[in-house]
Design an enzyme around this catalytic site. Structure first.
Site, PDB file in Angstrom:
ATOM      1  N   GLU A 118      19.091 -12.626  13.232  1.00 23.09           N
ATOM      2  CA  GLU A 118      19.493 -13.918  12.668  1.00 23.09           C
ATOM      3  C   GLU A 118      19.182 -15.030  13.667  1.00 23.09           C
ATOM      4  O   GLU A 118      19.440 -14.896  14.853  1.00 23.09           O
ATOM      5  CB  GLU A 118      20.997 -13.876  12.356  1.00 23.09           C
ATOM      6  CG  GLU A 118      21.508 -15.119  11.675  1.00 23.09           C
ATOM      7  CD  GLU A 118      20.617 -15.536  10.516  1.00 23.09           C
ATOM      8  OE1 GLU A 118      20.470 -14.757   9.567  1.00 23.09           O
ATOM      9  OE2 GLU A 118      20.048 -16.638  10.564  1.00 23.09           O
ATOM     10  N   LYS A 175      13.742 -11.559  18.887  1.00 26.00           N
ATOM     11  CA  LYS A 175      15.037 -12.259  18.855  1.00 26.00           C
ATOM     12  C   LYS A 175      15.494 -12.604  20.275  1.00 26.00           C
ATOM     13  O   LYS A 175      15.876 -13.739  20.563  1.00 26.00           O
ATOM     14  CB  LYS A 175      16.078 -11.376  18.146  1.00 26.00           C
ATOM     15  CG  LYS A 175      17.484 -11.903  18.206  1.00 26.00           C
ATOM     16  CD  LYS A 175      17.659 -13.248  17.509  1.00 26.00           C
ATOM     17  CE  LYS A 175      18.940 -13.924  17.943  1.00 26.00           C
ATOM     18  NZ  LYS A 175      19.128 -15.244  17.379  1.00 26.00           N
ATOM     19  N   CYS A 220      25.579 -16.449  22.899  1.00 27.23           N
ATOM     20  CA  CYS A 220      24.360 -15.636  22.906  1.00 27.23           C
ATOM     21  C   CYS A 220      23.343 -15.889  24.010  1.00 27.23           C
ATOM     22  O   CYS A 220      22.748 -14.927  24.509  1.00 27.23           O
ATOM     23  CB  CYS A 220      23.685 -15.752  21.554  1.00 27.23           C
ATOM     24  SG  CYS A 220      24.740 -15.044  20.268  1.00 27.23           S
TER      25      CYS A 220
HETATM   26  P1  NAD Z   1      31.791 -12.376  16.089  1.00 28.13           P
HETATM   27  O1  NAD Z   1      32.519 -11.834  17.262  1.00 28.13           O
HETATM   28  O2  NAD Z   1      32.106 -13.735  15.575  1.00 28.13           O
HETATM   29  O3  NAD Z   1      31.978 -11.359  14.844  1.00 28.13           O
HETATM   30  C1  NAD Z   1      31.843  -9.981  14.925  1.00 28.13           C
HETATM   31  C2  NAD Z   1      32.881  -9.319  14.014  1.00 28.13           C
HETATM   32  O4  NAD Z   1      32.621  -7.911  13.957  1.00 28.13           O
HETATM   33  C3  NAD Z   1      34.334  -9.461  14.512  1.00 28.13           C
HETATM   34  O5  NAD Z   1      35.106 -10.113  13.517  1.00 28.13           O
HETATM   35  C4  NAD Z   1      34.791  -8.011  14.751  1.00 28.13           C
HETATM   36  O6  NAD Z   1      36.152  -7.779  14.408  1.00 28.13           O
HETATM   37  C5  NAD Z   1      33.872  -7.240  13.820  1.00 28.13           C
HETATM   38  N1  NAD Z   1      33.709  -5.820  14.166  1.00 28.13           N
HETATM   39  C6  NAD Z   1      33.397  -5.263  15.367  1.00 28.13           C
HETATM   40  N2  NAD Z   1      33.280  -3.926  15.259  1.00 28.13           N
HETATM   41  C7  NAD Z   1      33.528  -3.614  13.954  1.00 28.13           C
HETATM   42  C8  NAD Z   1      33.557  -2.391  13.217  1.00 28.13           C
HETATM   43  N3  NAD Z   1      33.266  -1.220  13.801  1.00 28.13           N
HETATM   44  N4  NAD Z   1      33.865  -2.434  11.913  1.00 28.13           N
HETATM   45  C9  NAD Z   1      34.156  -3.614  11.304  1.00 28.13           C
HETATM   46  N5  NAD Z   1      34.127  -4.806  11.941  1.00 28.13           N
HETATM   47  C10 NAD Z   1      33.825  -4.805  13.257  1.00 28.13           C
HETATM   48  O7  NAD Z   1      30.251 -12.268  16.450  1.00 28.13           O
HETATM   49  P2  NAD Z   1      29.052 -13.196  15.897  1.00 28.13           P
HETATM   50  O8  NAD Z   1      29.009 -14.481  16.634  1.00 28.13           O
HETATM   51  O9  NAD Z   1      29.094 -13.206  14.410  1.00 28.13           O
HETATM   52  O10 NAD Z   1      27.794 -12.354  16.391  1.00 28.13           O
HETATM   53  C11 NAD Z   1      27.449 -11.132  15.791  1.00 28.13           C
HETATM   54  C12 NAD Z   1      26.066 -10.727  16.258  1.00 28.13           C
HETATM   55  O11 NAD Z   1      25.107 -11.691  15.809  1.00 28.13           O
HETATM   56  C13 NAD Z   1      25.899 -10.651  17.772  1.00 28.13           C
HETATM   57  O12 NAD Z   1      25.027  -9.591  18.072  1.00 28.13           O
HETATM   58  C14 NAD Z   1      25.236 -11.965  18.119  1.00 28.13           C
HETATM   59  O13 NAD Z   1      24.442 -11.863  19.280  1.00 28.13           O
HETATM   60  C15 NAD Z   1      24.366 -12.221  16.913  1.00 28.13           C
HETATM   61  N6  NAD Z   1      24.078 -13.634  16.628  1.00 28.13           N
HETATM   62  C16 NAD Z   1      25.056 -14.572  16.730  1.00 28.13           C
HETATM   63  C17 NAD Z   1      24.777 -15.895  16.393  1.00 28.13           C
HETATM   64  C18 NAD Z   1      25.825 -16.973  16.498  1.00 28.13           C
HETATM   65  O14 NAD Z   1      25.483 -18.131  16.323  1.00 28.13           O
HETATM   66  N7  NAD Z   1      27.078 -16.666  16.756  1.00 28.13           N
HETATM   67  C19 NAD Z   1      23.516 -16.242  15.914  1.00 28.13           C
HETATM   68  C20 NAD Z   1      22.541 -15.247  15.796  1.00 28.13           C
HETATM   69  C21 NAD Z   1      22.841 -13.944  16.159  1.00 28.13           C
HETATM   70  C1  UGA Z   2      21.347 -20.429  19.551  1.00 25.41           C
HETATM   71  C2  UGA Z   2      19.950 -20.543  18.941  1.00 25.41           C
HETATM   72  O1  UGA Z   2      19.631 -21.930  18.801  1.00 25.41           O
HETATM   73  C3  UGA Z   2      19.891 -19.845  17.572  1.00 25.41           C
HETATM   74  O2  UGA Z   2      18.564 -19.883  17.077  1.00 25.41           O
HETATM   75  C4  UGA Z   2      20.332 -18.395  17.745  1.00 25.41           C
HETATM   76  O3  UGA Z   2      20.348 -17.740  16.487  1.00 25.41           O
HETATM   77  C5  UGA Z   2      21.709 -18.358  18.343  1.00 25.41           C
HETATM   78  O4  UGA Z   2      21.703 -19.059  19.621  1.00 25.41           O
HETATM   79  C6  UGA Z   2      22.199 -16.981  18.638  1.00 25.41           C
HETATM   80  O5  UGA Z   2      21.436 -16.051  18.747  1.00 25.41           O
HETATM   81  O6  UGA Z   2      23.422 -16.912  18.815  1.00 25.41           O
HETATM   82  P1  UGA Z   2      23.668 -21.664  19.208  1.00 25.41           P
HETATM   83  O7  UGA Z   2      24.017 -21.012  20.502  1.00 25.41           O
HETATM   84  O8  UGA Z   2      24.597 -21.530  18.078  1.00 25.41           O
HETATM   85  O9  UGA Z   2      22.250 -21.125  18.692  1.00 25.41           O
HETATM   86  O10 UGA Z   2      23.453 -23.237  19.451  1.00 25.41           O
HETATM   87  P2  UGA Z   2      22.282 -24.095  20.128  1.00 25.41           P
HETATM   88  O11 UGA Z   2      22.066 -25.278  19.293  1.00 25.41           O
HETATM   89  O12 UGA Z   2      21.103 -23.284  20.467  1.00 25.41           O
HETATM   90  O13 UGA Z   2      22.962 -24.577  21.472  1.00 25.41           O
HETATM   91  C7  UGA Z   2      23.222 -23.692  22.539  1.00 25.41           C
HETATM   92  C8  UGA Z   2      23.697 -24.483  23.746  1.00 25.41           C
HETATM   93  O14 UGA Z   2      22.636 -25.241  24.295  1.00 25.41           O
HETATM   94  C9  UGA Z   2      24.809 -25.479  23.440  1.00 25.41           C
HETATM   95  O15 UGA Z   2      25.744 -25.475  24.478  1.00 25.41           O
HETATM   96  C10 UGA Z   2      24.074 -26.802  23.354  1.00 25.41           C
HETATM   97  O16 UGA Z   2      24.893 -27.902  23.634  1.00 25.41           O
HETATM   98  C11 UGA Z   2      23.021 -26.603  24.412  1.00 25.41           C
HETATM   99  N1  UGA Z   2      21.827 -27.451  24.224  1.00 25.41           N
HETATM  100  C12 UGA Z   2      21.049 -27.315  23.127  1.00 25.41           C
HETATM  101  C13 UGA Z   2      21.481 -28.369  25.212  1.00 25.41           C
HETATM  102  O17 UGA Z   2      22.178 -28.500  26.251  1.00 25.41           O
HETATM  103  N2  UGA Z   2      20.359 -29.129  25.047  1.00 25.41           N
HETATM  104  C14 UGA Z   2      19.559 -28.999  23.949  1.00 25.41           C
HETATM  105  O18 UGA Z   2      18.534 -29.722  23.872  1.00 25.41           O
HETATM  106  C15 UGA Z   2      19.916 -28.070  22.964  1.00 25.41           C
END
Ligand code: NAD
Ligand code: UGA
Length: 478
Positions: A169, A224, A280
């Site tokens: 994602e 990713k 992340c």
């Molecule tokens: P999060 O901590 O918000 O959510 C994860 C959820 O999974 C929690 O609610 C937890 O209770 C649940 N969980 C864990 N083990 C479980 C199990 N065995 N059965 C059922 N539920 C279970 O995490 P997130 O921010 O959604 O991130 C999830 C993944 O996506 C990570 O690998 C992260 O790197 C990736 N990712 C995050 C973002 C972002 O913006 N947060 C963007 C892209 C990718």
């Molecule tokens: C980031 C990536 O942008 C997503 O594509 C990815 O899916 C995600 O991580 C993930 O894998 O979790 P996110 O962390 O939600 O998304 O937010 P960003 O907009 O990337 O910002 C990350 C950090 O960088 C923030 O603290 C933001 O303030 C900072 N940032 C961003 C800067 O300091 N300068 C910039 O120009 C952009």
């Protein structure tokens, strides 16, 4: 293969919004989001949409449209795995805290637990989709769990089978709904054409075919990590240049603009700030560092690790700078902290730059008044690992100096300016760009400072209000 039932394990920042958008765009598919965390599921089912566990612009409207129709949130993990044609694994993959690879490698215990649950409860043929960000070759781990002898047959002795796909994602928090509705690309890695086609067909309900990219599974997993590493690298790069700007009289906003107009560089991710936060970037780069070391590539590992080092140094640099400007001490000085989330338009505080900066200032004895429109007192306490201790100070009355370093939160940011020596902007919430600095100045203790780490104030308004100004990467405000 027609998909009628989706199960997503993990109702977090990715699982919740992603499945909401799929449900909204695919009315003929039943989408079940399951999680172990009962309190989180309760919030997803709350009648009051302001209580959803995640704040994301546009999300509550979609939940209002789909919840109870084709979008469901529950803790019925076993039942929903059983009926699913396709299962998304969207659980957290934090950095390992102890053992082999501690501090760098991803902790795959939640992913492994999911694979075991799927292996036990799935029936017939099921497609497993890695939605979580995972180290390269994790699909192999999942496959070997699924192919273990106990998963050959279900309770009715029918043979079960699996395909594993990688579908990382790319959404960013704060813009997640838009990123999901209109993505730059959808990446699907896998071997089985039928499974790839089935997943592509779901996205193709709203994403054009030419944006759906197919690769082998390892390229998808590595792409990713690489995307996040490249984005984070740009931020460390521009923050390092910002420091040179401060030393030379240049202005990082002007430098960013000048280089961003080069179409080979592009203008995005060139905003100097207090250092990147979020759950992340750091985790995924450290994962890449671990991978590089594992394959005996220390030069590659060091290159990527420096991106994280620069970021951490930069965060501490900002707190040091505040102390220096306030005559070398912040002991018992009041500082207004504007913003605690790691970026605007989210309630997420994971790895927020505010955490290190606030901790440093508390350690130096400052009295912080923290404001954030979406992060409450409890979440701040959890993130800092320090309880808010103003009330304790009040009880002690005159003995304030005995408890140096404290924080409290406030609902109205204008309250944070009373007797404050400084205001430090850490998150770029829109409302902070409209602050009336004349009012703030009247409440603050002169000479008072505004430290703008996000470049959102109008420098003239601050200076006209008789406030001293420091802006990130601005050599002229030193
Ligand atoms: P999060 O901590 O918000 O959510 C994860 C959820 O999974 C929690 O609610 C937890 O209770 C649940 N969980 C864990 N083990 C479980 C199990 N065995 N059965 C059922 N539920 C279970 O995490 P997130 O921010 O959604 O991130 C999830 C993944 O996506 C990570 O690998 C992260 O790197 C990736 N990712 C995050 C973002 C972002 O913006 N947060 C963007 C892209 C990718
Ligand atoms: C980031 C990536 O942008 C997503 O594509 C990815 O899916 C995600 O991580 C993930 O894998 O979790 P996110 O962390 O939600 O998304 O937010 P960003 O907009 O990337 O910002 C990350 C950090 O960088 C923030 O603290 C933001 O303030 C900072 N940032 C961003 C800067 O300091 N300068 C910039 O120009 C952009």
């Amino acid at each position: 293969m027609e998909i009628k039932n989706i199960c997503c394990i993990g109702a977090g920042y990715v699982g919740g919004p992603t499945m909401s958008v799929i449900a909204d765009k695919c009315p003929n598919i039943q989408v079940e989001v399951v999680d172990l965390d009962e309190s989180r599921i309760k919030k997803w089912n709350d009648d009051d949409l302001d209580n959803l566990p995640i704040y994301e612009p546009g999300l509550s409207e979609i939940v209002a449209r789909c919840r109870g129709k084709n979008l469901h949130f529950s803790t019925l993990i076993k039942e929903k795995i059983k009926t699913a044609d396709i299962i998304f694994i969207s659980v957290n993959t934090p950095t390992k805290k102890k053992g082999l690879g501690a501090g760098k490698a991803s902790d795959l215990k939640y992913v492994e637990a999911c694979a075991r649950q799927v292996s036990k409860y799935a029936e017939n043929h099921t497609i497993i989709v890695e939605k979580s960000t995972l180290p390269v070759k994790t699909a192999e781990v999942i496959k070997s769990i699924l192919e273990a002898p106990q998963s050959y047959e279900n309770e009715n002795k029918k043979r079960k089978s699996f395909d594993v796909l990688s579908n990382p994602e790319f959404l960013a928090e704060g813009t997640a709904i838009n990123d999901l509705v209109d993505p730059d690309r959808i990446l699907i890695g896998g071997e089985n054409d039928k499974a790839i086609e089935a997943l592509s067909n779901i996205y193709n309900q709203w994403v054009p075919r030419n944006k759906i990219l197919h690769t082998n599974i390892w390229s998808s997993e590595l792409a990713k990590l690489t995307a996040n590493a490249f984005l984070a690298q740009r931020i460390s790069s521009i923050n390092s240049i910002g420091v040179i700007c401060e030393a030379t009289g240049a202005d990082v906003r002007e430098v960013s603009r000048a280089i961003g107009l080069d179409s080979r560089i592009g203008s995005k991710f060139l905003h100097s700030g207090p250092g990147f936060g979020g759950s992340c970037f750091k985790k995924d780069i450290l994962n890449l560092v671990y991978l590089s070391n594992y394959f005996n590539l220390p030069e590659v590992a060091n290159f990527w690790e420096s991106v994280v080092h620069l970021n951490t140094w930069h965060q501490h640099r900002i707190s040091e700078l505040v102390v220096k400007k306030l005559f070398g001490t912040v002991s018992n000085k009041k500082i207004s902290i504007l913003g605690f989330a790691f970026k605007a338009n989210t309630n997420d505080t994971r790895e927020s730059a505010a955490i290190n900066i606030c901790k440093d200032l508390i350690e130096e004895g400052a009295e912080l008044i923290i404001h954030d429109p979406k992060v409450n007192n409890r979440e701040i306490a959890l993130a800092l690992g320090i309880e808010s201790n103003f009330s304790q100070k009040k009880i002690n009355g005159n003995n304030v100096s005995e408890i140096e370093g404290s924080w409290n939160s406030c609902e109205d940011f204008y309250d944070s300016f009373h007797n404050a020596d400084a205001a430090l902007i850490l998150t770029e919430w829109q409302e902070y760009s409209n602050i009336d600095w004349q009012i703030a100045s009247q409440r603050m203790r002169s000479p008072a400072w505004v430290f703008d780490s996000r470049s959102i104030v109008d420098p003239n308004e601050v200076k006209n209000a008789n406030l001293k100004l420091w802006r990130i990467g601005d050599g002229s405000t030193l």
